[in-house]
Scaffold this active site. Sequence first.
Site, short mmCIF file in Angstrom:
data_model
loop_
_atom_site.label_atom_id
_atom_site.label_comp_id
_atom_site.label_asym_id
_atom_site.label_seq_id
_atom_site.Cartn_x
_atom_site.Cartn_y
_atom_site.Cartn_z
N ARG A 165 25.09 -57.88 -11.90
CA ARG A 165 24.43 -59.37 -11.56
C ARG A 165 24.92 -60.21 -12.76
O ARG A 165 25.15 -61.57 -12.77
CB ARG A 165 23.26 -59.20 -11.20
CG ARG A 165 22.21 -58.66 -12.07
CD ARG A 165 20.79 -58.40 -11.58
NE ARG A 165 20.93 -57.14 -10.83
CZ ARG A 165 20.16 -56.42 -10.34
NH1 ARG A 165 18.92 -57.03 -9.99
NH2 ARG A 165 20.17 -55.20 -9.55
N LYS A 195 22.83 -43.80 -16.90
CA LYS A 195 22.34 -43.18 -15.27
C LYS A 195 22.32 -41.53 -15.42
O LYS A 195 22.84 -41.07 -16.36
CB LYS A 195 23.58 -43.15 -14.38
CG LYS A 195 23.63 -44.73 -14.11
CD LYS A 195 24.96 -45.16 -13.12
CE LYS A 195 25.14 -46.10 -12.60
NZ LYS A 195 24.17 -46.78 -11.52
N1 BES Z 1 26.68 -49.83 -10.01
C1 BES Z 1 25.50 -49.88 -9.55
C2 BES Z 1 24.89 -49.94 -8.11
C3 BES Z 1 25.50 -48.76 -7.15
C4 BES Z 1 24.75 -47.64 -7.17
C5 BES Z 1 26.66 -48.55 -6.50
C6 BES Z 1 24.90 -46.77 -6.19
C7 BES Z 1 26.89 -47.72 -5.84
C8 BES Z 1 26.26 -46.57 -5.53
C9 BES Z 1 24.76 -50.87 -10.33
O1 BES Z 1 25.18 -51.36 -11.45
C10 BES Z 1 23.39 -50.56 -10.54
O2 BES Z 1 23.22 -49.42 -11.27
N2 BES Z 1 22.24 -50.80 -9.99
C11 BES Z 1 20.89 -50.62 -10.23
C12 BES Z 1 19.96 -51.67 -10.49
C13 BES Z 1 18.58 -51.24 -10.96
C14 BES Z 1 18.66 -50.99 -12.25
C15 BES Z 1 17.80 -52.37 -10.72
C16 BES Z 1 20.67 -49.49 -9.12
O3 BES Z 1 20.91 -49.93 -8.14
O4 BES Z 1 19.93 -48.60 -9.38
ZN ZN Z 2 24.68 -50.39 -13.16
#
Ligand code: BES
Ligand code: ZN
Length: 518
Positions: free
Chosen positions: A371, A297
């Site tokens: 997931r 990230k």
């Molecule tokens: N933990 C995050 C989701 C999240 C994002 C929670 C912002 C709270 C605030 C999750 O693991 C994630 O990073 N999801 C990605 C999925 C994507 C790579 C398909 C996302 O939402 O960007």
């Molecule tokens: Zn994530």
Amino acid sequence: MDTKLLIQDAAASQTPMLAVFAVDIAVGKDAEPLPALLTTSDAVTNAAAKVLATGEFKATLGETLLLHGPGGLKAERLLLVGLGKSETLTVDEVRKGAGTAVRAAKPLGIREVAIAFPEDHALSDEHLESLPCTLLSRALVEGAEVAESDWDTYRSERKDRSVRTLSVITNESEKSTRAEIQEGFDTGLIVAAAQNFTRSLVNEPGNVLTPTELGRRAAAMCAEVGIKCEVHSTAKLDELKMGAFAAVAQGSNEPPALIVMTYEPQLKKGETVAEGAPVLGLVGKGITFDTGGISIKGAEGMEKMKYDMAGAGAMIGAMRAIAQLKPKVKVIGVVCSAENMPDGKAFKPGDVVTAMSGKTIEVVNTDAEGRLVLADGLHYAKTLGCTHLIDAATLTGACVVALGTLNVGLFSNDEATWQKFADAANITGEKFWRLPCTDDYKEQIKSQIADMRNTGANRWGGAISAAMFLKEFVGETPWLHLDIAGCAWNDESKPWIANGPSGVAVRSILEWVRSYSN
Ligand code: BES
Ligand code: ZN
Ligand code: ZN
């Protein structure tokens, strides 16, 4: 907080601060606000009459007005707390109003608060339909208890602003109504303690709350309330062939934790569990820190990813209240906890992993790790005998984009189960918005080389792609999926709740569980 229920006349309450609720009974869009107090005490009404006549106080939700030395009352101060329009008043406004009263006392250094139980019969029926007494009492206690917490425990110079004593005052003479108020009061204390427990877990930084520590805290809680808890790690994941969960965990020095909490209803002598009785599975995403892994990230806001275990926190909190409220239904809580880190051993985009169910997954993005751990958690819950599944997860940023921070994204493959949950949420005041996960969306997660891929083919409908992925692992089992990414953390405070972890979904999951109690 030491919270007690007192049968007393509000005017006789010797307290540093007595809070009384007010609603706006004006009808019509352009009408001037007309505040009315929810009390039958003439002394309280008289004490507030002068200031109410000025029109300064409009009784909007979360509005307060403080009077010192109110004439005719034993209380040192009288706090008027607005609940908004009488036409739209529900127990949820009372929950927020009670919270507002407690939080108004804190900056003033007031340690003891009394809240006058709202008397809806103080107003005639044309202004207010009567609210269910037990739920009203429960909501009041929940609101007050949740409002008391502030999340500044790591600040060495913090000032102690805690409210130590709360008295709920009622002069109800009817015995049956008194019993209802007591019942709601008792339930409210348990529910709020569970929600606050969840919040305390979610508040912890990632260096303190590792998967191992989450397991320890869950086990300690279960021991305290008398339910079974097992905490497993890597060896068990391997034994169960949880290839998806293990892949997420492998890039961290912190070992994963698979937490299994079991609540068995206590049967009376001669009672037996009915053939085919439901067994509810509560599955939580417990990523104690989500860096994104190799698909790392950006730095901005990454610190917030300590709350990526809020789904796990919700399930652990719910299990605590379940153990205390003792519904007549078996419940199994499964938490899949890991830290998502990039290192030499980390899983990579392009890797293919085999989940416990035997399905293969092409990992396209290691940041879609929630997931993966849930895929194995949901399947495992089924093998433990769960007939109905619910999961909670801070799963997608896309859900936050879609629904903002007020509604949790809700997905389900079963109408009846969804309806039961919607009814439960109606009682708890939490907001959920159903989004689709019909099979025509399956296209999104098709992979060229494995049974599925862990992200959608494009950016669109990301919360739905994630739900479709989970759906592959629940099969025919009735299932609810709660994407709490937008609601589990409040960036800003409200008059009734501090900023920080919200404890969202605990109350509704719990109420849904209770709806299966026969
Ligand atoms: N933990 C995050 C989701 C999240 C994002 C929670 C912002 C709270 C605030 C999750 O693991 C994630 O990073 N999801 C990605 C999925 C994507 C790579 C398909 C996302 O939402 O960007
Ligand atoms: Zn994530
Ligand atoms: Zn995550």
